[in-house]
Design an enzyme around this catalytic site. Sequence first.
Site, PDB file in Angstrom:
ATOM      1  N   CYS A 233       0.807  -1.213   0.000  1.00 31.71           N
ATOM      2  CA  CYS A 233       0.000   0.000   0.000  1.00 31.71           C
ATOM      3  C   CYS A 233       0.854   1.284   0.000  1.00 31.71           C
ATOM      4  CB  CYS A 233      -0.970  -0.034   1.178  1.00 31.71           C
ATOM      5  SG  CYS A 233      -2.416   1.030   0.982  1.00 31.71           S
TER       6      CYS A 233
ATOM      7  N   HIS B 222      -3.905  -6.447   2.052  1.00 29.17           N
ATOM      8  CA  HIS B 222      -3.708  -6.550   3.502  1.00 29.17           C
ATOM      9  C   HIS B 222      -4.272  -7.901   3.965  1.00 29.17           C
ATOM     10  CE1 HIS B 222      -2.788  -2.242   3.563  1.00 29.17           C
ATOM     11  NE2 HIS B 222      -3.889  -2.023   2.874  1.00 29.17           N
TER      12      HIS B 222
END
Length: 233
Positions: free
Chosen positions: A96, A195
């Site tokens: 990210c 994630h």
Amino acid sequence: MSDKLIKIACLYENLMNTYGDSGDVKILKFLLKREDYDTKVDNISLGDKFNADNYAFVFFGGGQDFEQTVVAKDLPRHKETIEKYINAGNPMFCICGGYQLMGSYYKTNSGITIKGLDILPLHTIFKSDKRMIGDTHYMTEWGEVKTFEDHSGQTYFDDTNKLHPFGNMIEGYGNNPQDHVEGLRYRNFIDSYSHDPLLKNVNVANEIVQMIITRHQVRTGKETTPVKVGEKY
């Protein structure tokens, strides 16, 4: 240096760990222990010295805009060592915000441009009208991945000859709503928006473990062949 002690660098874990991304490192430690290796994780933060050559693996997690702004001011000190490490085909994994900071810039919702390391030809733009959140499912060269994404930053490759997607989307958004791909793979460097953590997908985790072990063996003089780079890349 112990033949059975593997060193891992975790960049800015105190700032770039919004979704518990360091869980990926914990999974790698578990799998490396299964291979009879111990691990030492160094958390490299603001003002710390860092030489990527001292490590068998480098991890960089995600963070919010504020944390990315703080990290982006400190990170350029390490550009040379990170760029050399990546281009040598050594294993590194970014999630990210860490992914975004490897590119040229990240344009925030307020219009502020956060300058990245410009190591890889990509850029990211925050789109406030499109929150990309939910389960993701995509196919990689190592098989399928099922995980979770939560981001408004949309990442675009500026050189598709150099960069290749980490995966092709089946469900979810990935890098952006248009390209239908997730993350990137450049040599043995991997970026991802996943994630949950991503490496609960043991097929991917096992491949990274093998990269780490090979890199460690080269560092300790037990292996003279450089870390193998994926044939597709």
